[in-house]
Design a protein around this motif. Sequence first.
Motif, PDB file in Angstrom:
ATOM      1  N   ARG A 134       0.840  -1.216   0.000  1.00 42.24           N
ATOM      2  CA  ARG A 134       0.000   0.000   0.000  1.00 42.24           C
ATOM      3  C   ARG A 134       0.863   1.250   0.000  1.00 42.24           C
ATOM      4  NH1 ARG A 134      -3.234  -2.879   3.769  1.00 42.24           N
ATOM      5  NH2 ARG A 134      -2.126  -1.862   5.479  1.00 42.24           N
ATOM      6  N   ARG A 135       1.936   1.224   0.790  1.00 46.54           N
ATOM      7  CA  ARG A 135       2.829   2.382   0.853  1.00 46.54           C
ATOM      8  C   ARG A 135       3.484   2.634  -0.503  1.00 46.54           C
ATOM      9  NH1 ARG A 135       8.225   3.284   1.703  1.00 46.54           N
ATOM     10  NH2 ARG A 135       8.650   1.084   1.910  1.00 46.54           N
ATOM     11  N   LEU A 136       3.982   1.575  -1.137  1.00 46.37           N
ATOM     12  CA  LEU A 136       4.627   1.726  -2.439  1.00 46.37           C
ATOM     13  C   LEU A 136       3.631   2.162  -3.506  1.00 46.37           C
ATOM     14  CD1 LEU A 136       7.021  -1.350  -2.349  1.00 46.37           C
ATOM     15  CD2 LEU A 136       7.617   1.057  -2.104  1.00 46.37           C
ATOM     16  N   ALA A 137       2.398   1.652  -3.453  1.00 42.39           N
ATOM     17  CA  ALA A 137       1.373   2.044  -4.431  1.00 42.39           C
ATOM     18  C   ALA A 137       1.050   3.531  -4.287  1.00 42.39           C
ATOM     19  CB  ALA A 137       0.113   1.208  -4.238  1.00 42.39           C
ATOM     20  N   SER A 138       0.959   4.017  -3.047  1.00 39.83           N
ATOM     21  CA  SER A 138       0.661   5.443  -2.852  1.00 39.83           C
ATOM     22  C   SER A 138       1.828   6.303  -3.316  1.00 39.83           C
ATOM     23  CB  SER A 138       0.313   5.732  -1.396  1.00 39.83           C
ATOM     24  OG  SER A 138       1.466   5.757  -0.598  1.00 39.83           O
ATOM     25  N   LYS A 139       3.066   5.798  -3.142  1.00 44.99           N
ATOM     26  CA  LYS A 139       4.237   6.551  -3.628  1.00 44.99           C
ATOM     27  C   LYS A 139       4.213   6.636  -5.153  1.00 44.99           C
ATOM     28  CE  LYS A 139       8.284   6.173  -1.743  1.00 44.99           C
ATOM     29  NZ  LYS A 139       9.509   5.876  -1.005  1.00 44.99           N
ATOM     30  N   GLN A 179       1.576   6.464  -7.057  1.00 43.68           N
ATOM     31  CA  GLN A 179       0.464   7.336  -7.427  1.00 43.68           C
ATOM     32  C   GLN A 179       0.858   8.807  -7.273  1.00 43.68           C
ATOM     33  OE1 GLN A 179      -2.997   6.583  -5.072  1.00 43.68           O
ATOM     34  NE2 GLN A 179      -4.398   7.482  -6.552  1.00 43.68           N
ATOM     35  N   GLN A 180       1.545   9.134  -6.194  1.00 42.13           N
ATOM     36  CA  GLN A 180       1.988  10.507  -5.952  1.00 42.13           C
ATOM     37  C   GLN A 180       2.999  10.924  -7.016  1.00 42.13           C
ATOM     38  OE1 GLN A 180       0.703  12.530  -3.793  1.00 42.13           O
ATOM     39  NE2 GLN A 180       2.127  14.222  -3.965  1.00 42.13           N
ATOM     40  N   ALA A 181       3.919  10.020  -7.387  1.00 42.70           N
ATOM     41  CA  ALA A 181       4.916  10.330  -8.422  1.00 42.70           C
ATOM     42  C   ALA A 181       4.230  10.579  -9.758  1.00 42.70           C
ATOM     43  CB  ALA A 181       5.913   9.187  -8.540  1.00 42.70           C
ATOM     44  N   GLN A 182       3.228   9.771 -10.068  1.00 40.73           N
ATOM     45  CA  GLN A 182       2.502   9.929 -11.332  1.00 40.73           C
ATOM     46  C   GLN A 182       1.751  11.265 -11.331  1.00 40.73           C
ATOM     47  OE1 GLN A 182      -0.436   6.923 -11.972  1.00 40.73           O
ATOM     48  NE2 GLN A 182      -0.329   7.122 -14.209  1.00 40.73           N
ATOM     49  N   ARG A 183       1.158  11.621 -10.228  1.00 39.69           N
ATOM     50  CA  ARG A 183       0.441  12.896 -10.105  1.00 39.69           C
ATOM     51  C   ARG A 183       1.381  14.066 -10.362  1.00 39.69           C
ATOM     52  NH1 ARG A 183      -2.001  12.494  -4.678  1.00 39.69           N
ATOM     53  NH2 ARG A 183      -3.285  10.873  -5.552  1.00 39.69           N
ATOM     54  N   ARG A 186       1.869  17.041 -13.739  1.00 39.64           N
ATOM     55  CA  ARG A 186       1.861  18.495 -13.558  1.00 39.64           C
ATOM     56  C   ARG A 186       2.976  19.184 -14.341  1.00 39.64           C
ATOM     57  NH1 ARG A 186       1.497  18.351  -7.059  1.00 39.64           N
ATOM     58  NH2 ARG A 186      -0.624  17.557  -6.859  1.00 39.64           N
ATOM     59  N   ARG A 187       3.973  18.397 -14.809  1.00 38.63           N
ATOM     60  CA  ARG A 187       5.097  18.981 -15.541  1.00 38.63           C
ATOM     61  C   ARG A 187       4.667  19.491 -16.923  1.00 38.63           C
ATOM     62  NH1 ARG A 187       9.438  14.243 -14.626  1.00 38.63           N
ATOM     63  NH2 ARG A 187       9.701  14.503 -12.378  1.00 38.63           N
ATOM     64  N   ARG A 188       5.523  20.371 -17.480  1.00 37.15           N
ATOM     65  CA  ARG A 188       5.289  20.838 -18.853  1.00 37.15           C
ATOM     66  C   ARG A 188       5.656  19.731 -19.832  1.00 37.15           C
ATOM     67  NH1 ARG A 188       7.668  26.622 -18.011  1.00 37.15           N
ATOM     68  NH2 ARG A 188       5.750  27.743 -17.614  1.00 37.15           N
ATOM     69  N   PRO A 189       4.935  19.665 -20.945  1.00 40.78           N
ATOM     70  CA  PRO A 189       5.311  18.667 -21.961  1.00 40.78           C
ATOM     71  C   PRO A 189       6.695  18.959 -22.543  1.00 40.78           C
ATOM     72  CG  PRO A 189       3.143  19.639 -22.405  1.00 40.78           C
ATOM     73  CD  PRO A 189       3.747  20.394 -21.283  1.00 40.78           C
ATOM     74  N   ASP A 190       7.459  17.913 -22.905  1.00 39.54           N
ATOM     75  CA  ASP A 190       8.839  18.072 -23.360  1.00 39.54           C
ATOM     76  C   ASP A 190       8.949  18.657 -24.758  1.00 39.54           C
ATOM     77  OD1 ASP A 190       9.826  17.105 -21.040  1.00 39.54           O
ATOM     78  OD2 ASP A 190      10.081  15.033 -21.734  1.00 39.54           O
TER      79      ASP A 190
END
Length: 139
Positions: free
Chosen positions: A118-123, A125-129, A133-137
């Motif tokens: 669960r901890r790794l899945a939330s990490k 998910q947070q990384a994907q979020r 938010r980044r600008r497209p390359d």
Amino acid sequence: MLSITPGLWLPESELTERFIRAPGPGGQNVNKVASAVQLRFDAAHSPTLSDEVRRRLLRLAGRRADRDGVITIEAHRFRTRERNREDARERLAGLLRQALQRPKARIATRPTRASRERRLASKRQQAQRKQQRRRPDGE
């Protein structure tokens, strides 16, 4: 005798009381009446306490205990000498009751496989979020 628990009490000979003038406001009597009490208990040399309880008591007393193992409790909450005396004795008894309780031993545990996942899945998910938010390359 100061009763701590039904099976433990401190003899009067182990307690020393000194009456002093109380700090703070008090009207006309403040400079004449010594209504505050200073209760001293030599925990380091008390035959009533076991070594284990003595160590816990001195640790709990903190700065109320000096390096010789004498615990000093000052009581000046009330206006009368008798009530301050009772207050100081009750505070010492409370400290002793606390020291008599053996702390629970901590049992080391490991996280379960499900909680790690669960901890790794939330990490992830947070990384994907954050990545979204980044600008497209390319632009």
